[in-house]
Design an enzyme around this catalytic site. Structure first.
Site, PDB file in Angstrom:
ATOM      1  CB  CYS A  34      -3.417  29.465  44.634  1.00 55.48           C
ATOM      2  SG  CYS A  34      -2.272  28.696  43.480  1.00 55.48           S
ATOM      3  CB  THR A  36      -4.072  28.046  40.238  1.00 55.15           C
ATOM      4  OG1 THR A  36      -2.779  27.454  40.270  1.00 55.15           O
ATOM      5  CG2 THR A  36      -4.965  27.251  39.309  1.00 55.15           C
ATOM      6  CG  HIS A  39      -2.956  31.874  35.914  1.00 59.98           C
ATOM      7  ND1 HIS A  39      -2.323  32.630  34.963  1.00 59.98           N
ATOM      8  CD2 HIS A  39      -1.986  31.457  36.759  1.00 59.98           C
ATOM      9  CE1 HIS A  39      -1.025  32.677  35.223  1.00 59.98           C
ATOM     10  NE2 HIS A  39      -0.794  31.972  36.320  1.00 59.98           N
ATOM     11  CB  CYS A 103      -1.662  10.259  39.652  1.00 60.15           C
ATOM     12  SG  CYS A 103      -3.162   9.741  38.792  1.00 60.15           S
ATOM     13  CG  ASP A 191      10.667  38.568  43.955  1.00 59.43           C
ATOM     14  OD1 ASP A 191       9.968  37.546  44.071  1.00 59.43           O
ATOM     15  OD2 ASP A 191      10.257  39.606  43.387  1.00 59.43           O
TER      16      ASP A 191
HETATM   17  P1  NAD Z   1       4.290  34.270  42.474  1.00 58.94           P
HETATM   18  O1  NAD Z   1       3.962  34.606  41.068  1.00 58.94           O
HETATM   19  O2  NAD Z   1       3.559  34.970  43.578  1.00 58.94           O
HETATM   20  O3  NAD Z   1       5.861  34.511  42.726  1.00 58.94           O
HETATM   21  C1  NAD Z   1       6.801  34.566  41.724  1.00 58.94           C
HETATM   22  C2  NAD Z   1       7.834  35.606  42.130  1.00 58.94           C
HETATM   23  O4  NAD Z   1       8.888  35.594  41.185  1.00 58.94           O
HETATM   24  C3  NAD Z   1       7.272  37.038  42.179  1.00 58.94           C
HETATM   25  O5  NAD Z   1       7.440  37.588  43.474  1.00 58.94           O
HETATM   26  C4  NAD Z   1       8.107  37.760  41.122  1.00 58.94           C
HETATM   27  O6  NAD Z   1       8.377  39.108  41.491  1.00 58.94           O
HETATM   28  C5  NAD Z   1       9.371  36.908  41.103  1.00 58.94           C
HETATM   29  N1  NAD Z   1      10.222  37.095  39.919  1.00 58.94           N
HETATM   30  C6  NAD Z   1       9.896  37.576  38.688  1.00 58.94           C
HETATM   31  N2  NAD Z   1      10.988  37.622  37.904  1.00 58.94           N
HETATM   32  C7  NAD Z   1      12.036  37.172  38.644  1.00 58.94           C
HETATM   33  C8  NAD Z   1      13.421  37.001  38.395  1.00 58.94           C
HETATM   34  N3  NAD Z   1      13.951  37.277  37.198  1.00 58.94           N
HETATM   35  N4  NAD Z   1      14.207  36.518  39.391  1.00 58.94           N
HETATM   36  C9  NAD Z   1      13.677  36.219  40.595  1.00 58.94           C
HETATM   37  N5  NAD Z   1      12.361  36.367  40.883  1.00 58.94           N
HETATM   38  C10 NAD Z   1      11.553  36.824  39.924  1.00 58.94           C
HETATM   39  O7  NAD Z   1       4.135  32.708  42.592  1.00 58.94           O
HETATM   40  P2  NAD Z   1       3.984  31.647  43.809  1.00 58.94           P
HETATM   41  O8  NAD Z   1       2.556  31.487  44.129  1.00 58.94           O
HETATM   42  O9  NAD Z   1       4.944  31.943  44.901  1.00 58.94           O
HETATM   43  O10 NAD Z   1       4.452  30.360  43.000  1.00 58.94           O
HETATM   44  C11 NAD Z   1       5.792  30.263  42.553  1.00 58.94           C
HETATM   45  C12 NAD Z   1       5.873  29.558  41.205  1.00 58.94           C
HETATM   46  O11 NAD Z   1       5.503  28.186  41.375  1.00 58.94           O
HETATM   47  C13 NAD Z   1       4.948  30.114  40.130  1.00 58.94           C
HETATM   48  O12 NAD Z   1       5.619  30.027  38.877  1.00 58.94           O
HETATM   49  C14 NAD Z   1       3.783  29.147  40.144  1.00 58.94           C
HETATM   50  O13 NAD Z   1       3.103  29.088  38.895  1.00 58.94           O
HETATM   51  C15 NAD Z   1       4.488  27.844  40.443  1.00 58.94           C
HETATM   52  N6  NAD Z   1       3.698  26.789  41.076  1.00 58.94           N
HETATM   53  C16 NAD Z   1       4.031  25.519  40.743  1.00 58.94           C
HETATM   54  C17 NAD Z   1       3.395  24.450  41.340  1.00 58.94           C
HETATM   55  C18 NAD Z   1       3.799  23.061  40.996  1.00 58.94           C
HETATM   56  O14 NAD Z   1       3.163  22.117  41.477  1.00 58.94           O
HETATM   57  N7  NAD Z   1       4.855  22.890  40.219  1.00 58.94           N
HETATM   58  C19 NAD Z   1       2.382  24.689  42.288  1.00 58.94           C
HETATM   59  C20 NAD Z   1       2.075  26.002  42.630  1.00 58.94           C
HETATM   60  C21 NAD Z   1       2.746  27.052  42.019  1.00 58.94           C
HETATM   61 ZN    ZN Z   2      -3.023   7.442  39.046  1.00 52.20          ZN
END
Ligand code: NAD
Ligand code: ZN
Length: 337
Positions: A34, A36, A39, A103, A191
């Site tokens: 993932c 994460t 990172h 939570c 994208d």
């Molecule tokens: P990822 O980083 O693989 O995908 C992000 C995509 O966005 C990439 O393909 C990138 O090319 C594209 N991108 C960049 N600039 C852009 C723009 N201007 N317009 C459109 N697309 C653009 O991430 P992922 O694993 O698919 O996760 C998606 C997002 O969700 C990430 O920001 C991640 O941190 C987040 N996330 C959130 C949760 C949550 O619980 N809220 C959980 C998991 C991941």
């Molecule tokens: Zn709780």
């Protein structure tokens, strides 16, 4: 695992996790990488501030139950299971009301408690999901991010609606297939990455565009969408994408925000106010309605397998992480057999 507070990961022998009376011990078969994990591997400011070391990382996995605690009646050795990556407190107001995804004090598998990039993982029984017969084990390995996609995609009604998905990472790609399955009319994906745009088309996008080359207003005109998108799924974490989305929503539309921005994003709030938009933050998965929906949509024909682009053995972890960081990949799996 992250053995010291510095970039990189180490493959080390650690003691098998111990289980308490309410826990399940699982032998990991496959795990997914993932963002994460990237990172944490790269040890950016977020990881350095969040992850105690040493820590076994990873939270997307499928495995087999090998042992259960004395209080556990519903899981048995041999069961195929995955784990919900958010371990909740069980005592706060939301937990007590059954809204466990809200939570007040969550801990994260593979972030602040030992994770799934290992031969064994121990989890509380309340975090274990029993897979239905017939599930593809590779798909089962990525129920955690599929759950992010499903939770976001189902935040607003999509039957018959026009949906914009910004960001075709693994989660945006899976969300594309989900809203298609859920009966959306047009699914437009943006994208800048051409490899991922091609995958988006495979996953059911009506149109997949590089937002730097094609204006969403032009896409709308071509598709005959006079009033804008009914539903927006923000899955890039990028300010440019969110602003583009806000400018192209139909009045009364709903935006589900999953993408995690690395800095503050300024938007024109007039677009939200005067157009009567609803903006909803999405975190994790609903426990366990999202998991139920994933299982049954797979049984009724949802296909997310094109998102699985790479497979490596755990001994090749460096290659696996390099692939996951690359431009030509979506979901990378690690085999623990
Ligand atoms: P990822 O980083 O693989 O995908 C992000 C995509 O966005 C990439 O393909 C990138 O090319 C594209 N991108 C960049 N600039 C852009 C723009 N201007 N317009 C459109 N697309 C653009 O991430 P992922 O694993 O698919 O996760 C998606 C997002 O969700 C990430 O920001 C991640 O941190 C987040 N996330 C959130 C949760 C949550 O619980 N809220 C959980 C998991 C991941
Ligand atoms: Zn709780």
């Amino acid at each position: 695992m992250k053995s010291e507070a510095a970039p990189g990961l180490a493959l080390l022998d650690v003691p098998e996790p111990e289980i308490g009376i309410n826990d399940v011990l699982i032998k990991v078969r496959k795990a997914g990488i993932c963002g994460t994990d990237l990172h944490i591997e790269g040890w950016d400011a977020w990881a350095a501030a969040t992850v105690p070391v040493p820590m076994v990382i990873g939270h997307e996995f499928v495995g087999e139950v090998v042992a259960v605690g004395d209080n556990v009646n519903d899981f048995h050795p041999g069961d195929l299971v995955s784990g919900e990556g958010h371990v909740v407190c069980g005592r706060c107001r939301n937990c007590m009301a059954g809204r466990r995804h809200l939570c007040a004090s969550t801990s994260g598998v593979g972030v602040d408690r030992p994770g799934a990039f290992a031969e064994y993982i121990a989890l509380p029984m309340a975090n274990v999901w029993h897979h239905r017969d017939g599930v593809d084990p590779e798909v089962a390995a990525i129920f955690d991010p599929l759950g992010n996609a499903v939770h976001t995609a189902l935040a607003f009604k999509t039957l018959g609606e026009d949906v914009l998905i910004t960001g075709a990472g693994p989660i945006g790609l899976m969300a594309t297939a989900v809203v298609r399955h859920a009966g959306a009319r047009h699914v437009v994906v943006s994208d800048p990455n051409p490899y991922r745009l091609e995958l988006a088309r495979t996953m059911g996008a009506t149109v997949a565009v590089d937002p730097r080359a094609t204006a969403l207003a032009d896409v709308r005109r071509e598709l005959g969408m006079d009033e804008g998108f009914d539903v927006g799924l923000e899955m890039s974490g990028q300010g440019a994408a969110l602003r583009d989305m806000l400018a192209n929503m139909a009045h009364g539309g709903g935006i589900a925000m999953l993408g995690i921005p690395s800095e503050e994003i300024a938007v024109d709030w007039n677009q939200i106010v005067f157009n009567g938009l609803t903006v909803k933050g999405i975190y994790g998965r609903e426990m366990y309605e999202t998991w139920y929906m994933m299982s049954v949509m797979l049984q009724s024909g949802l296909d997310i397998t094109p998102v699985l682009t790479h497979r490596f053995h755990y001994t090749e972890h460096e290659r696996a992480f390099a692939a996951a960081r690359g431009e030509r990949a979506a979901k990378v799996l690690i085999d623990w057999s």
